[in-house]
Design a protein around this motif. Sequence first.
Motif, PDB file in Angstrom:
ATOM      1  N   TYR A 181      38.226 -34.760  39.006  1.00 55.01           N
ATOM      2  CA  TYR A 181      37.739 -34.626  40.385  1.00 55.01           C
ATOM      3  C   TYR A 181      36.792 -35.747  40.774  1.00 55.01           C
ATOM      4  O   TYR A 181      36.895 -36.335  41.837  1.00 55.01           O
ATOM      5  CB  TYR A 181      37.065 -33.262  40.583  1.00 55.01           C
ATOM      6  N   TRP A 182      35.864 -36.068  39.883  1.00 56.68           N
ATOM      7  CA  TRP A 182      34.941 -37.145  40.265  1.00 56.68           C
ATOM      8  C   TRP A 182      35.537 -38.527  40.018  1.00 56.68           C
ATOM      9  O   TRP A 182      35.125 -39.503  40.611  1.00 56.68           O
ATOM     10  CB  TRP A 182      33.561 -36.984  39.627  1.00 56.68           C
ATOM     11  N   PHE A 183      36.551 -38.613  39.150  1.00 66.78           N
ATOM     12  CA  PHE A 183      37.229 -39.900  38.978  1.00 66.78           C
ATOM     13  C   PHE A 183      37.926 -40.330  40.269  1.00 66.78           C
ATOM     14  O   PHE A 183      38.110 -41.527  40.524  1.00 66.78           O
ATOM     15  CB  PHE A 183      38.260 -39.825  37.851  1.00 66.78           C
ATOM     16  N   GLU A 184      38.322 -39.364  41.088  1.00 70.94           N
ATOM     17  CA  GLU A 184      39.000 -39.697  42.329  1.00 70.94           C
ATOM     18  C   GLU A 184      38.117 -40.500  43.280  1.00 70.94           C
ATOM     19  O   GLU A 184      38.626 -41.174  44.181  1.00 70.94           O
ATOM     20  CB  GLU A 184      39.499 -38.420  43.014  1.00 70.94           C
ATOM     21  N   LYS A 185      36.809 -40.454  43.105  1.00 68.38           N
ATOM     22  CA  LYS A 185      35.895 -41.242  43.932  1.00 68.38           C
ATOM     23  C   LYS A 185      36.120 -42.739  43.741  1.00 68.38           C
ATOM     24  O   LYS A 185      35.791 -43.539  44.619  1.00 68.38           O
ATOM     25  CB  LYS A 185      34.445 -40.881  43.605  1.00 68.38           C
ATOM     26  N   SER A 186      36.682 -43.121  42.595  1.00 69.08           N
ATOM     27  CA  SER A 186      36.991 -44.529  42.354  1.00 69.08           C
ATOM     28  C   SER A 186      38.494 -44.787  42.462  1.00 69.08           C
ATOM     29  O   SER A 186      38.986 -45.818  42.008  1.00 69.08           O
ATOM     30  CB  SER A 186      36.488 -44.960  40.974  1.00 69.08           C
ATOM     31  N   ASP A 187      39.219 -43.837  43.074  1.00 69.46           N
ATOM     32  CA  ASP A 187      40.673 -43.943  43.230  1.00 69.46           C
ATOM     33  C   ASP A 187      41.413 -43.949  41.893  1.00 69.46           C
ATOM     34  O   ASP A 187      42.383 -44.665  41.707  1.00 69.46           O
ATOM     35  CB  ASP A 187      41.057 -45.178  44.049  1.00 69.46           C
ATOM     36  N   TYR A 188      40.908 -43.134  40.966  1.00 67.26           N
ATOM     37  CA  TYR A 188      41.665 -42.867  39.742  1.00 67.26           C
ATOM     38  C   TYR A 188      42.129 -41.419  39.843  1.00 67.26           C
ATOM     39  O   TYR A 188      41.330 -40.486  39.736  1.00 67.26           O
ATOM     40  CB  TYR A 188      40.795 -43.085  38.506  1.00 67.26           C
TER      41      TYR A 188
END
Length: 374
Positions: free
Chosen positions: A96-103
Motif C-alpha cells: 500500500y505505501w509502495f504505491e506512493k512511489s508507483d510500485y
Amino acid sequence: MKILHTGDWHIGKRLNGVDLIEDQQFILDQLIEYIESNPVDLLVVAGDVFDRSNPSQAALKLVNEYLYRINIEKGIPVLAISGNHDSRSRLDYGSYWFEKSDYHMRTSLSDITTPVVMDGHHFYMVPHMDVLEAKVYFDDESIRTHHDVYRRITEEIAAVMDRDAYNVLIGHMFISEGKASDSERPLSVGLSEEVGAELFEAFDLVLLGHLHHPFAITHEKIFYSGSLLKYSFSEVKQPKGFRLVETDAGTKCRFVPLSCRHDLVHYQGTFDEVINEEVTFEDSGSYFKFELAGMETVNDPMAKLKMLYPNTLELRPVKQHHERSQSTVDAHRSSDAEIFESFIGTVHGEPPTDYQKQIFNTYFKGDADETDSD
C-alpha cells in the motif's frame, strides 16, 4: 508509452545445487544499463519474482536493491504480480505505501477489476491463482480448469472495462499451445493448465509470465517475456532477455536479448572425445550437462571432467548400442590376448582401450605362462 516487459526472474534459483545469484545480478545489471541508455516509461514483472516462497536473504536483498534502483533512483513505475513460485503474503507486505512511489504489486483477486491507470493505459493485474482458490473466491462451482478461472476473471474485468482506454492485462499463465520448459513448475496436478487465447480479445495487449521461452506462442497482442536466464538444460537453445512494447502508434513489440554470465551447454558424445579435447566449447566456464558413452572403465569420470570444465553440473552415462555378433574366436587355438580382445569387442562394440590392455597385461599373464612351459 514504452513498456519494458519482464517476467520469471526466479531470484534465488539453484541449478543442480549451484547458486545462480551472481548470474542473476549480472543479468539485472544489464537491465539497468539498458534503462539508462534507453529510457522507458514502465517496468512490468509478470510473476515469479522469486524462485521459492521462502527466499534466501541474498535473494531478498538482490530484489530489493534492483527494484529500488529502478523505481526510486530511476523514477520508473513498476507493475508486478505474484506467480506460482512466489509467496503472496511476502510480496504483498508494504504494497500500500509502495504505491506512493508507483510500485504496484498485486497478489489478490480482490484487485483485478481495479486497474492501475497511467497515461491513458489501464493495466489490469492478475496474479497467479489456482483453481480451488478461484472457485472459492467467486463461489462458482463451474470453475474446474485454469481456462474456467480466466474465463470468469475476464468476464469480471469486461463488466467494468473502459473501452476507450488502452487496456492491458498482466498475467501469469499457460496459454494454449505454448512451449513449456523443465524449470516451469506445473500450475496444477490432474487439471488442464492451458488457457485459451480467445478469452483476451477485449484487451489491446496481454503481457504474460510463466513460460520461459519468449517465443512460446505467436500472437499479435499476447506476449511472453521469457525468463531472464536459462533455468534448466531444456532451455539451452532458448534466447533470454525481455520485451520492449511501444504503444504510441499502434502496438509494436520487440525482443531484446541479454547475455548471460555463464551459458548452459548440453553435450552428447563420448567420454574420450571430451577428456582428450577432441571437441571444444566456446566457454569452458559454462554450466555443462554431459551425456557420454564409454565411461564403464573410467574411475571418477566427474572429477576428471571438472578438471577441464569446472562447472560441470550433470553427467549421465550413455550405453552405446552396437550390433552383437557371435564371436568366431577359437578358444582352443587363440591366445588369451586374442580371446580378451574378441570379448571386449563383442561386449562394447569397439577394440579394448589402452587402459583395458594395461589391466589385462598386469593381472592376466596366461600367454607368458604358456611360453614358459614350451
